[in-house]
Design a protein around this motif. Sequence first.
Motif, PDB file in Angstrom:
ATOM      1  N   LYS A   2      41.973 107.698  49.672  1.00  0.00           N
ATOM      2  CA  LYS A   2      40.907 108.185  48.802  1.00  0.00           C
ATOM      3  C   LYS A   2      40.583 109.653  49.127  1.00  0.00           C
ATOM      4  O   LYS A   2      40.609 110.068  50.288  1.00  0.00           O
ATOM      5  CB  LYS A   2      39.654 107.342  48.994  1.00  0.00           C
ATOM      6  CG  LYS A   2      39.853 105.850  48.676  1.00  0.00           C
ATOM      7  CD  LYS A   2      39.496 105.535  47.256  1.00  0.00           C
ATOM      8  CE  LYS A   2      39.438 104.038  47.032  1.00  0.00           C
ATOM      9  NZ  LYS A   2      38.954 103.679  45.700  1.00  0.00           N
ATOM     10  N   LYS A   3      40.242 110.416  48.102  1.00  0.00           N
ATOM     11  CA  LYS A   3      39.933 111.833  48.276  1.00  0.00           C
ATOM     12  C   LYS A   3      38.571 112.033  48.941  1.00  0.00           C
ATOM     13  O   LYS A   3      38.388 112.929  49.770  1.00  0.00           O
ATOM     14  CB  LYS A   3      39.970 112.540  46.920  1.00  0.00           C
ATOM     15  CG  LYS A   3      39.661 114.024  46.974  1.00  0.00           C
ATOM     16  CD  LYS A   3      39.768 114.664  45.595  1.00  0.00           C
ATOM     17  CE  LYS A   3      39.443 116.152  45.653  1.00  0.00           C
ATOM     18  NZ  LYS A   3      39.541 116.793  44.318  1.00  0.00           N
ATOM     19  N   PHE A   4      37.572 111.207  48.559  1.00  0.00           N
ATOM     20  CA  PHE A   4      36.201 111.372  49.045  1.00  0.00           C
ATOM     21  C   PHE A   4      35.791 110.183  49.903  1.00  0.00           C
ATOM     22  O   PHE A   4      36.251 109.060  49.703  1.00  0.00           O
ATOM     23  CB  PHE A   4      35.225 111.509  47.873  1.00  0.00           C
ATOM     24  CG  PHE A   4      35.508 112.660  46.954  1.00  0.00           C
ATOM     25  CD1 PHE A   4      35.299 113.959  47.360  1.00  0.00           C
ATOM     26  CD2 PHE A   4      35.998 112.428  45.673  1.00  0.00           C
ATOM     27  CE1 PHE A   4      35.574 115.030  46.505  1.00  0.00           C
ATOM     28  CE2 PHE A   4      36.262 113.480  44.810  1.00  0.00           C
ATOM     29  CZ  PHE A   4      36.053 114.787  45.226  1.00  0.00           C
ATOM     30  N   ASP A   5      34.887 110.437  50.846  1.00  0.00           N
ATOM     31  CA  ASP A   5      34.266 109.340  51.586  1.00  0.00           C
ATOM     32  C   ASP A   5      33.243 108.608  50.731  1.00  0.00           C
ATOM     33  O   ASP A   5      33.196 107.379  50.718  1.00  0.00           O
ATOM     34  CB  ASP A   5      33.579 109.881  52.853  1.00  0.00           C
ATOM     35  CG  ASP A   5      34.567 110.417  53.869  1.00  0.00           C
ATOM     36  OD1 ASP A   5      35.581 109.739  54.127  1.00  0.00           O
ATOM     37  OD2 ASP A   5      34.327 111.520  54.395  1.00  0.00           O
ATOM     38  N   VAL A   6      32.400 109.371  50.020  1.00  0.00           N
ATOM     39  CA  VAL A   6      31.280 108.782  49.286  1.00  0.00           C
ATOM     40  C   VAL A   6      31.091 109.476  47.947  1.00  0.00           C
ATOM     41  O   VAL A   6      31.116 110.714  47.875  1.00  0.00           O
ATOM     42  CB  VAL A   6      29.951 108.895  50.085  1.00  0.00           C
ATOM     43  CG1 VAL A   6      28.821 108.183  49.342  1.00  0.00           C
ATOM     44  CG2 VAL A   6      30.101 108.334  51.486  1.00  0.00           C
ATOM     45  N   ALA A   7      30.898 108.675  46.897  1.00  0.00           N
ATOM     46  CA  ALA A   7      30.403 109.175  45.613  1.00  0.00           C
ATOM     47  C   ALA A   7      28.932 108.795  45.520  1.00  0.00           C
ATOM     48  O   ALA A   7      28.590 107.609  45.547  1.00  0.00           O
ATOM     49  CB  ALA A   7      31.181 108.565  44.457  1.00  0.00           C
ATOM     50  N   ALA A   8      28.054 109.786  45.453  1.00  0.00           N
ATOM     51  CA  ALA A   8      26.609 109.555  45.426  1.00  0.00           C
ATOM     52  C   ALA A   8      26.091 109.796  44.010  1.00  0.00           C
ATOM     53  O   ALA A   8      26.072 110.936  43.546  1.00  0.00           O
ATOM     54  CB  ALA A   8      25.906 110.478  46.417  1.00  0.00           C
ATOM     55  N   LEU A   9      25.702 108.722  43.337  1.00  0.00           N
ATOM     56  CA  LEU A   9      25.267 108.838  41.949  1.00  0.00           C
ATOM     57  C   LEU A   9      23.746 108.891  41.878  1.00  0.00           C
ATOM     58  O   LEU A   9      23.060 107.922  42.179  1.00  0.00           O
ATOM     59  CB  LEU A   9      25.793 107.669  41.111  1.00  0.00           C
ATOM     60  CG  LEU A   9      25.611 107.825  39.597  1.00  0.00           C
ATOM     61  CD1 LEU A   9      26.777 107.206  38.835  1.00  0.00           C
ATOM     62  CD2 LEU A   9      24.307 107.189  39.128  1.00  0.00           C
ATOM     63  N   GLY A  10      23.233 110.042  41.488  1.00  0.00           N
ATOM     64  CA  GLY A  10      21.796 110.243  41.368  1.00  0.00           C
ATOM     65  C   GLY A  10      21.501 111.726  41.358  1.00  0.00           C
ATOM     66  O   GLY A  10      21.962 112.455  42.233  1.00  0.00           O
ATOM     67  N   SER A  11      20.771 112.172  40.341  1.00  0.00           N
ATOM     68  CA  SER A  11      20.538 113.606  40.178  1.00  0.00           C
ATOM     69  C   SER A  11      19.499 114.136  41.156  1.00  0.00           C
ATOM     70  O   SER A  11      18.610 113.408  41.608  1.00  0.00           O
ATOM     71  CB  SER A  11      20.094 113.904  38.743  1.00  0.00           C
ATOM     72  OG  SER A  11      21.168 113.703  37.848  1.00  0.00           O
ATOM     73  N   GLY A  12      19.632 115.405  41.467  1.00  0.00           N
ATOM     74  CA  GLY A  12      18.629 116.084  42.276  1.00  0.00           C
ATOM     75  C   GLY A  12      17.380 116.351  41.464  1.00  0.00           C
ATOM     76  O   GLY A  12      17.377 116.281  40.232  1.00  0.00           O
ATOM     77  N   ASN A  13      16.293 116.634  42.153  1.00  0.00           N
ATOM     78  CA  ASN A  13      15.084 117.085  41.466  1.00  0.00           C
ATOM     79  C   ASN A  13      14.471 118.238  42.243  1.00  0.00           C
ATOM     80  O   ASN A  13      15.029 118.701  43.237  1.00  0.00           O
ATOM     81  CB  ASN A  13      14.087 115.947  41.254  1.00  0.00           C
ATOM     82  CG  ASN A  13      13.591 115.290  42.528  1.00  0.00           C
ATOM     83  OD1 ASN A  13      13.821 114.104  42.730  1.00  0.00           O
ATOM     84  ND2 ASN A  13      12.905 116.015  43.402  1.00  0.00           N
ATOM     85  N   ILE A  14      13.351 118.717  41.776  1.00  0.00           N
ATOM     86  CA  ILE A  14      12.636 119.795  42.448  1.00  0.00           C
ATOM     87  C   ILE A  14      11.429 119.215  43.168  1.00  0.00           C
ATOM     88  O   ILE A  14      10.620 118.496  42.571  1.00  0.00           O
ATOM     89  CB  ILE A  14      12.189 120.874  41.441  1.00  0.00           C
ATOM     90  CG1 ILE A  14      13.395 121.527  40.787  1.00  0.00           C
ATOM     91  CG2 ILE A  14      11.319 121.920  42.136  1.00  0.00           C
ATOM     92  CD1 ILE A  14      14.348 122.233  41.740  1.00  0.00           C
ATOM     93  N   ASP A  15      11.317 119.484  44.467  1.00  0.00           N
ATOM     94  CA  ASP A  15      10.157 119.097  45.260  1.00  0.00           C
ATOM     95  C   ASP A  15       9.221 120.290  45.382  1.00  0.00           C
ATOM     96  O   ASP A  15       9.614 121.353  45.882  1.00  0.00           O
ATOM     97  CB  ASP A  15      10.575 118.664  46.665  1.00  0.00           C
ATOM     98  CG  ASP A  15      11.284 117.322  46.689  1.00  0.00           C
ATOM     99  OD1 ASP A  15      11.261 116.615  45.659  1.00  0.00           O
ATOM    100  OD2 ASP A  15      11.860 116.985  47.737  1.00  0.00           O
ATOM    101  N   ILE A  16       8.001 120.121  44.902  1.00  0.00           N
ATOM    102  CA  ILE A  16       6.946 121.114  45.101  1.00  0.00           C
ATOM    103  C   ILE A  16       6.008 120.539  46.158  1.00  0.00           C
ATOM    104  O   ILE A  16       5.433 119.467  45.967  1.00  0.00           O
ATOM    105  CB  ILE A  16       6.183 121.394  43.797  1.00  0.00           C
ATOM    106  CG1 ILE A  16       7.142 121.978  42.751  1.00  0.00           C
ATOM    107  CG2 ILE A  16       5.000 122.333  44.041  1.00  0.00           C
ATOM    108  CD1 ILE A  16       6.535 122.123  41.378  1.00  0.00           C
TER     109      ILE A  16
END
Length: 301
Positions: A2-16
């Motif tokens: 496999k090319k990657f160890d982990v596929a992480a599905l979930g978008s980033g957001n902005i923390d204020i």
Amino acid sequence: MKKFDVAALGSGNIDIFLSIPSLPTRGGKVVVGEQAGGTVANSACAMGQLGLNVVSVSCVGNDHSASIILDGFKKYHVNCDFVQVIPELIANTAIIFIDELGEKTLVYSPGSDHEWDKEKALQAIAQSRYFYTMPADIEKFRMLAEYSRSQMTKVVVDIEPHIIATPEHLARILHLADIAIFNYDGFIRGYATEPDFTLLHDIQDEYQLDAVVVTLDVRGVIAVKGNEQVKIGSYTIPVIDTTGAGDTFNGAFVYSLIKNMPLIEALKFASATAAINITALGARGHLPTPSEVNIFLSQHD
């Protein structure tokens, strides 16, 4: 291979984030900071900083927030080949209040609803040893988890209370998972009782899971993996900001799985990684390298 160890599905957001002893009074003023965040994105960054080859499966817009999110991924060596750019997308925002003890209160502001790129997700999963996500959308998760199994990709789920609509909903998630990581509130929401070894082994056996982990906030963590069972306390360290502690723990625990650590060593390593991170401000305040974690472990037993 496999090319990657982990596929992480979930978008980033902005923390204020606002670091304050109490809510500001009339006419008062507080200092506001801004960083990249997002539950799965934070875990992906923890994995990347530890040296895993992790790829983000997520979406961003084309504004200032998108630049912050993408720069955050790149800082922690997270591959962005499968990040989809949607020009009109507005990122989710978390407004985080941090008191003098480092404990947080969070207000969440959802951004845009958007279609995710199914083909990008499937391609990333097929090329990865592990698929990591918080399964809020059960139908989307079902399709991706079933595909993961067809590709011999292990499925790791982060379970928090807001994703458990009903006991049946939780059961569907666990049937599709290989490793389940609950936070304490998520476990109580799902099972309405304190976690213990007997119950965790029962859950493991019922759903044929490789491991079940429950983080217990300041009380530490309890877990079972195969015939192993371990409960450890938390490290006593000066706390600046607990934001992202659970995300960091989860990322480090996935690292420990890939490195084939015994369960007790895995929990110590993941707990130490989270402890180091909460000594600085922000969800990614101080994501450590493996050498930093090992030094910490040598100084704290």
